[in-house]
Motif scaffolding. Structure first.
Motif, PDB file in Angstrom:
ATOM      1  N   CYS A   1       0.045   5.746   0.206  1.00 55.59           N
ATOM      2  CA  CYS A   1      -0.918   6.851   0.114  1.00 55.59           C
ATOM      3  C   CYS A   1      -0.693   7.674  -1.169  1.00 55.59           C
ATOM      4  O   CYS A   1      -1.533   8.472  -1.554  1.00 55.59           O
ATOM      5  CB  CYS A   1      -0.797   7.761   1.329  1.00 55.59           C
ATOM      6  SG  CYS A   1      -1.338   6.966   2.846  1.00 55.59           S
TER       7      CYS A   1
ATOM      8  N   CYS B   1       3.563   4.057   5.113  1.00 57.14           N
ATOM      9  CA  CYS B   1       4.013   4.076   3.713  1.00 57.14           C
ATOM     10  C   CYS B   1       5.195   5.005   3.460  1.00 57.14           C
ATOM     11  O   CYS B   1       5.718   5.055   2.362  1.00 57.14           O
ATOM     12  CB  CYS B   1       2.857   4.404   2.771  1.00 57.14           C
ATOM     13  SG  CYS B   1       2.456   6.154   2.665  1.00 57.14           S
TER      14      CYS B   1
ATOM     15  N   CYS C   1       1.316  11.192   3.346  1.00 56.07           N
ATOM     16  CA  CYS C   1       0.751  10.017   4.017  1.00 56.07           C
ATOM     17  C   CYS C   1      -0.434  10.436   4.875  1.00 56.07           C
ATOM     18  O   CYS C   1      -0.388  11.432   5.581  1.00 56.07           O
ATOM     19  CB  CYS C   1       1.817   9.346   4.871  1.00 56.07           C
ATOM     20  SG  CYS C   1       1.157   7.958   5.787  1.00 56.07           S
ATOM     21  N   ARG C   2      -1.508   9.650   4.805  1.00 57.05           N
ATOM     22  CA  ARG C   2      -2.724   9.996   5.557  1.00 57.05           C
ATOM     23  C   ARG C   2      -2.630   9.568   7.022  1.00 57.05           C
ATOM     24  O   ARG C   2      -3.501   9.887   7.806  1.00 57.05           O
ATOM     25  CB  ARG C   2      -3.937   9.322   4.906  1.00 57.05           C
ATOM     26  CG  ARG C   2      -4.059   9.581   3.424  1.00 57.05           C
ATOM     27  CD  ARG C   2      -5.472   9.392   2.936  1.00 57.05           C
ATOM     28  NE  ARG C   2      -5.877   8.001   2.848  1.00 57.05           N
ATOM     29  CZ  ARG C   2      -5.578   7.188   1.835  1.00 57.05           C
ATOM     30  NH1 ARG C   2      -4.833   7.629   0.849  1.00 57.05           N
ATOM     31  NH2 ARG C   2      -6.018   5.958   1.803  1.00 57.05           N
TER      32      ARG C   2
ATOM     33  N   HIS D   1       0.841  -1.203   0.000  1.00 58.82           N
ATOM     34  CA  HIS D   1       0.000   0.000   0.000  1.00 58.82           C
ATOM     35  C   HIS D   1       0.872   1.246   0.000  1.00 58.82           C
ATOM     36  O   HIS D   1       1.945   1.268   0.598  1.00 58.82           O
ATOM     37  CB  HIS D   1      -0.881   0.028   1.258  1.00 58.82           C
ATOM     38  CG  HIS D   1      -1.440   1.392   1.513  1.00 58.82           C
ATOM     39  ND1 HIS D   1      -2.543   1.847   0.831  1.00 58.82           N
ATOM     40  CD2 HIS D   1      -0.999   2.423   2.289  1.00 58.82           C
ATOM     41  CE1 HIS D   1      -2.778   3.116   1.208  1.00 58.82           C
ATOM     42  NE2 HIS D   1      -1.858   3.470   2.096  1.00 58.82           N
TER      43      HIS D   1
ATOM     44  N   CYS E   1      -0.892   3.926   8.769  1.00 58.00           N
ATOM     45  CA  CYS E   1      -0.095   3.771   7.554  1.00 58.00           C
ATOM     46  C   CYS E   1       1.394   3.908   7.866  1.00 58.00           C
ATOM     47  O   CYS E   1       1.799   4.764   8.637  1.00 58.00           O
ATOM     48  CB  CYS E   1      -0.491   4.829   6.528  1.00 58.00           C
ATOM     49  SG  CYS E   1       0.269   4.486   4.936  1.00 58.00           S
TER      50      CYS E   1
HETATM   51 ZN   LIG Z   1       0.539   6.435   3.985  1.00 54.84          ZN
END
Ligand SMILES: [Zn+2]
Length: 489
Positions: free
Chosen positions: A355, A430, A436-437, A353, A428
């Motif tokens: 974002c 990421c 990034c959320r 994954h 997350c």
């Molecule tokens: Zn992220």
């Protein structure tokens, strides 16, 4: 001199601060790690809830100090057969379940997300149950490092059998499997060939698996006592009319012998012209990449799985939780179905994954009632982005997460806010910085904020408004594309 570091600083780079993890403990059904900090003496060691630590390599190092690599593979079957009795056995959880879960989590979107559960123990046990019940327990066999000879020899055979299998699916892009030259700590067994899918299949085809599509597992032992190979009978069949005689899949007119999904033959052979690479990364397991530079808007590979009614995805979420549901089910928009990748899966399961992903998914005409879900490059894939293939699996939850944080103030950051409210969520990892959320999903249980609720009770009481149909990965559910010679038309 601060003794405790703020959570946002607890990440895995040299300039930050986890030196090593020296122990684990259980507090309120959540695992805590005793951390030795870089630049601080032992008297400053502190106990941190697992969700505060994103230093995955340090956590793996710790897991490897708890287990005995040479013997632990032999103990896995016993442990898995008794999971249900371990819920309150703290010693087993600290010494066996925790290290196994650490190794297993690299398999959920390649370790790019973290599932934060207040009842983290209940949730880990559920995940291990799934690995057992869906025959994925080979994923736990990674702590023992085979010798170079074993790896070389088995990998040659594995690659040859994989090539052989790919012959049966001429439109599938070639996939090369690559092992780093120096493996220091972990070797992840490659996906079992008998559980790999190369195109989607319906439940009806899945039910006939003995006869047609799915090769029975070999009895040969491979890496770390896994059986990753194909059964001999699938490689030595000589009878022309035997659907297992893969060479005959080359001929379009013989394809009916294979008895899979009807597919539009004319567009079938030249859809994916890029080659892919399956590579090992410490702490992330196997990761799929492009094998060379790829332009924008190039179709790379189609997602495969068993096509099931979406209600099965919803049931799986309610039964074993988010770790399984979010890493296994993909929504097929415009239908009442999803791709189930629990037991049989394809190489796209090794896409992490992000974002801010490099790739996305389009619906493509397949010649049957279910459109193909095709992963394509949104940006150029080059050395600059390490030929990374990534997807945003969580965009379906985006609005709802934003709405939550518009209503609820969070002076200390989203992650800390949710943890202090005792709400389960997906965090997350990421590494996309400001893009990034941070929080990808917030528990939809009606018991979400109840700190005393066990995971299974939360799952039994999911908001009826929330119907999980699989992860939303398709960009535009209204457009049906076609592909010709490696390009969308
Ligand atoms: Zn992220």
């Amino acid at each position: 001199m601060a003794k405790k570091k703020p959570a946002e600083e607890v990440v895995d780079t040299e300039e930050y601060n986890v030196d090593k993890i020296v122990g684990n403990a259980i507090e309120d059904r959540t695992l805590h790690y005793k951390v030795k900090w870089v630049g601080y003496s032992e008297e400053y060691d502190s106990s941190e809830a697992e969700w505060r630590i994103t230093a995955d390599k340090k956590v793996i190092d710790f897991a490897l100090t708890v287990i005995v690599p040479e013997t632990y593979v032999d103990t896995i079957p016993t442990v898995l057969s008794q999971l249900e009795s371990y819920a309150n056995d703290n010693e087993i959880i600290q010494t066996v379940i925790d290290p196994l879960s650490i190794l297993a989590l690299t398999t959920v979107q390649c370790g790019s997300v973290m599932f934060v559960d207040n009842d983290s123990i209940g949730s880990k046990l559920f995940f291990l149950e799934y690995l057992r019940d869906c025959k994925q327990e080979y994923l736990l066999h990674s702590a023992f490092l085979p010798s170079d000879e074993v790896i070389d020899q088995d990998l040659k055979r594995y690659s040859a059998e994989l090539r052989y299998r790919l012959f049966a699916f001429p439109e599938h892009p070639p996939v090369r499997i690559l092992i780093p030259e120096e493996i220091e700590k972990l070797f992840y067994p490659p996906p079992l060939l008998s559980q790999l899918l190369f195109e989607p299949v319906t439940v009806e085809i899945y039910d006939r698996k003995e006869k047609h599509l799915f090769a029975p597992q070999s009895t040969d032992i491979g890496f770390n006592k896994t059986r990753p190979f194909l059964h001999k009978s699938y490689l030595n069949v000589k009878k022309y009319d035997d659907p297992r005689y893969f060479k005959h899949f080359f001929f379009n007119n013989a394809r009916r012998l294979y008895n899979g999904m009807p597919r539009d033959v004319s567009s079938r052979d030249c859809r994916f012209l890029c080659s892919l690479l399956l590579e090992q990364e410490l702490g992330r397991g196997w990761v799929l990449r492009a094998g060379h530079d790829v332009e924008e808007e190039i179709p790379l590979i189609m997602m495969a799985g068993v096509i099931r009614p979406w209600q099965d995805a919803n049931r799986s979420l309610a039964r074993v939780g988010e770790r399984v549901a979010f890493s296994s089910f993909i929504e097929i928009p415009g239908t009442d179905h999803c791709l189930d990748r629990r037991e049989f899966h394809d190489f796209t399961k090794y896409i992490p994954h992000s974002c801010y992903p490099t790739c996305a998914v389009r619906l493509v005409r397949s010649g049957n009632e279910y459109p193909d879900l095709v992963v394509y490059s949104k940006v150029k894939l080059t050395e600059l982005n390490n030929h990374t293939i990534s997807l945003d699996y969580y965009k379906g939850f985006r609005k709802e997460v934003n709405r939550y944080f518009q209503k609820n103030k969070h002076p200390d950051g989203k992650v800390i806010h949710l943890f202090e409210k005792n709400i389960d969520f997906v965090r997350c990892l990421c590494s996309m910085g400001a893009r990034c959320r941070n929080v990808l999903y917030i528990d939809r249980s009606l018991k979400a904020g109840n700190p005393k609720a066990e995971k299974k009770h939360k799952l039994e009481d999911i908001d009826p408004q929330f119907q999980f149909r699989g992860m939303t990965v398709v960009d535009d559910p209204k457009t049906l594309w076609e592909i010709n010679y490696g390009r969308f038309v």
